[in-house]
Enzyme design. Structure first.
Site, short mmCIF file in Angstrom:
data_model
loop_
_atom_site.label_atom_id
_atom_site.label_comp_id
_atom_site.label_asym_id
_atom_site.label_seq_id
_atom_site.Cartn_x
_atom_site.Cartn_y
_atom_site.Cartn_z
N HIS A 42 0.85 -1.20 0.00
CA HIS A 42 0.00 0.00 0.00
C HIS A 42 0.88 1.24 0.00
CE1 HIS A 42 0.02 1.54 4.25
NE2 HIS A 42 0.17 0.27 4.60
N ASP A 65 5.47 2.56 7.46
CA ASP A 65 4.12 2.13 7.10
C ASP A 65 3.49 3.13 6.13
OD1 ASP A 65 1.68 0.86 7.07
OD2 ASP A 65 1.05 1.60 9.02
N GLU A 83 -5.45 1.86 1.68
CA GLU A 83 -5.34 0.69 2.56
C GLU A 83 -5.65 1.09 3.99
OE1 GLU A 83 -3.16 -2.06 5.39
OE2 GLU A 83 -3.04 0.11 5.12
N GLU A 84 -5.16 2.27 4.39
CA GLU A 84 -5.39 2.73 5.75
C GLU A 84 -6.85 3.09 6.02
OE1 GLU A 84 -3.29 2.33 7.93
OE2 GLU A 84 -1.25 2.58 7.15
N ASP A 105 4.24 -5.02 3.72
CA ASP A 105 3.71 -3.93 4.54
C ASP A 105 4.57 -3.83 5.79
OD1 ASP A 105 2.24 -1.99 5.77
OD2 ASP A 105 0.33 -3.05 5.68
N HIS A 157 1.98 4.56 13.05
CA HIS A 157 0.84 5.46 12.87
C HIS A 157 1.02 6.77 13.62
CE1 HIS A 157 -2.44 2.44 11.34
NE2 HIS A 157 -1.36 2.49 10.57
#
Length: 476
Positions: free
Chosen positions: A272, A284, A317-318, A346, A442
């Site tokens: 992603h 990420d 994707e998130e 990922d 994140h």
């Protein structure tokens, strides 16, 4: 161990920036001599520069994502790939400010939880509510704690006072069920505490399948227990819950690239491309993007023989695997059956890394068994520890879950997320036990400095070698 290629095809696959890592792979076998060693971290840095110039993130629907898609497409076109954008729309959700959950009015002995202890669930409604908290079938008195069914049945809300804030435990039913039942009972807000069993104690993410009319927060088990104590004390049972979000619909796109015809059977490899809104998303998932992109550029120097490979860079994707799901839903049943297998990358540059081969399906197929062995052989031949494991199915996982749901053989490469590294894994992989594989998961600090260039190179080399020996030159 993969069979060695003839001398004409000997190279080393190393793609790390450190000289020691490069020297260690000088004897590796893989690409032709015409393909000079390259460092996948260069793509991480390029995506960091894009994020920096576009508000600090590369979230789907935002300018940073569009520039990222253009960068990837330009690199692939220059290498001779046929590139196309696959447009789609998605429900947009973004927090305008951090959520608030505090005692109201605040007192010296009242709780003021750390920001890291609570998270807004995606598709939560907005609201600023001050009301009593009411526990809903929490079952916190049992020892050990049983699996939670809190808030899963209409009867759980029997006697619920309209206008209160509902407190439930995470458990066996979807978040959406809890939210719908809480709304039907007249709750002004919903707090979902982590279940408290096994490793389900920390903060967690998630999303509702439809937009909620009330604010919905997820909190740690510790914070949930404090709220349950507040709910039992009528003298101080008043809590402020605030969520401020923007919702709507936006458009974004996947980037797809291939060489030659894919009219027959083909392989898919993907990562992603989007980040969360909170930061640039370098581990990420600029790391996965860089590994897949660099592998594609390396393989472009090989003859387009063997099984064709379609490279995919997924959007949104998130937001719930929306890009990969859109792609698969748009394919006919026949087209989906032509996909031999899918490999997902990922988070493959974690700063306190492990090396994991992840299965999204409960049973191996002949394809996944062969791939697992090929990756294992590759790592072991380089004295690198690797571990096979099943993906944690809670939440949405990554894009390999979308393929697994369509019964397409799939696996993923992964180096760890925000959970702590065990003593066992520290002994196996090195690094610090008790610390997260990625402490910036994140978060805004997930920048280029958060990426381990050595492990990124190792995962890129493994992907390149396995694709080369199993697709491009399967008979060598």
């Amino acid at each position: 161990m993969p069979r060695l290629l003839p001398n004409a095809c000997r190279v080393f696959l190393a793609a790390t920036a450190l000289l020691s890592a490069a020297a260690a792979t000088q004897a590796d076998v893989g690409l032709t001599a015409a393909a000079a060693p390259t460092d996948p971290f260069r793509h991480v840095q390029a995506l960091q520069d894009i994020a920096t110039a576009n508000g600090g993130n590369r979230a789907a629907g935002a300018p940073g994502y569009d520039r990222s898609a253009e960068y990837v497409a330009d690199q692939l076109r220059a290498a001779g790939y046929n590139v196309r954008f696959e447009e789609f729309t998605f429900p947009f959700f973004e927090e305008r400010s951090p959520p608030v959950l505090v005692a109201a009015p605040a007192e010296p002995d009242s709780f003021t939880p750390a920001r890291e202890a609570l998270r807004t669930l995606m598709s939560s409604g907005s609201g600023d509510v001050t009301a009593p908290v009411q526990a809903v079938d929490l079952g916190l008195d049992a020892e050990p704690l049983p699996t939670s069914t809190s808030g899963c049945e209409r009867e759980d809300f029997s006697g619920f006072t309209r206008g209160n804030i509902a407190l439930v435990r995470r458990g066996t039913c979807p978040f959406q069920t809890k939210a719908e039942l809480a709304q039907a009972a007249g709750a002004a807000g919903l707090v979902i505490m982590n279940q408290g069993t096994g490793d389900q104690t920390g903060i967690f993410g998630g999303r509702l399948t439809t937009q909620a009319a009330i604010p919905v927060l997820g909190v740690t088990t510790e914070l949930g227990r404090k709220l349950a104590e507040v709910a039992e004390d009528s003298s101080r049972n008043r809590v402020r819950l605030k969520v401020d979000v923007e919702t709507g619909t936006r458009s974004t796109r996947n980037v797809l690239a291939e060489r030659g015809e894919t009219n027959g059977r083909f392989v898919m490899v993907g990562a992603h491309l989007d980040s969360v809104a909170e930061g640039p998303g370098m581990n990420d998932n600029a790391s996965g993007t860089a590994a897949v992109l660099e592998t594609a550029l390396r393989l472009a120097k090989e003859p387009a023989t063997g099984t064709p490979v379609r490279f995919a860079f997924w959007g949104a994707e998130e937001r719930g695997l929306i890009g990969s799901r859109h792609h698969l839903d748009a394919l006919s049943d026949e087209d989906r059956r032509r996909i031999r297998f899918y490999i997902n990358l990922d988070m493959v540059g974690s700063p306190n890394p492990g090396r994991f081969i992840q299965l999204s399906q409960t049973e191996r197929t002949a394809e996944t068994a062969g791939l697992i062995q090929a990756f294992t052989d590759h790592f072991e031949s380089r004295n690198l520890t690797v571990e096979e494991r099943s993906r944690n199915q809670r939440g949405f996982g990554s894009d390999d879950a979308a393929f697994a749901a369509k019964n397409i053989p799939t696996l993923g490469l992964f180096t760890g997320a925000g959970n702590g590294k065990s003593e066992e894994h520290a002994a196996r992989f090195g690094g610090e036990a008790g610390q997260p594989y990625d402490p910036c998961y994140h978060k805004a600090c997930d920048n280029a400095e958060n990426v381990d260039r050595v492990v990124l190179g190792q995962m890129t080399d493994a992907l390149t070698q396995v694709l080369l020996t199993r697709t491009v030159m399967p008979d060598r």
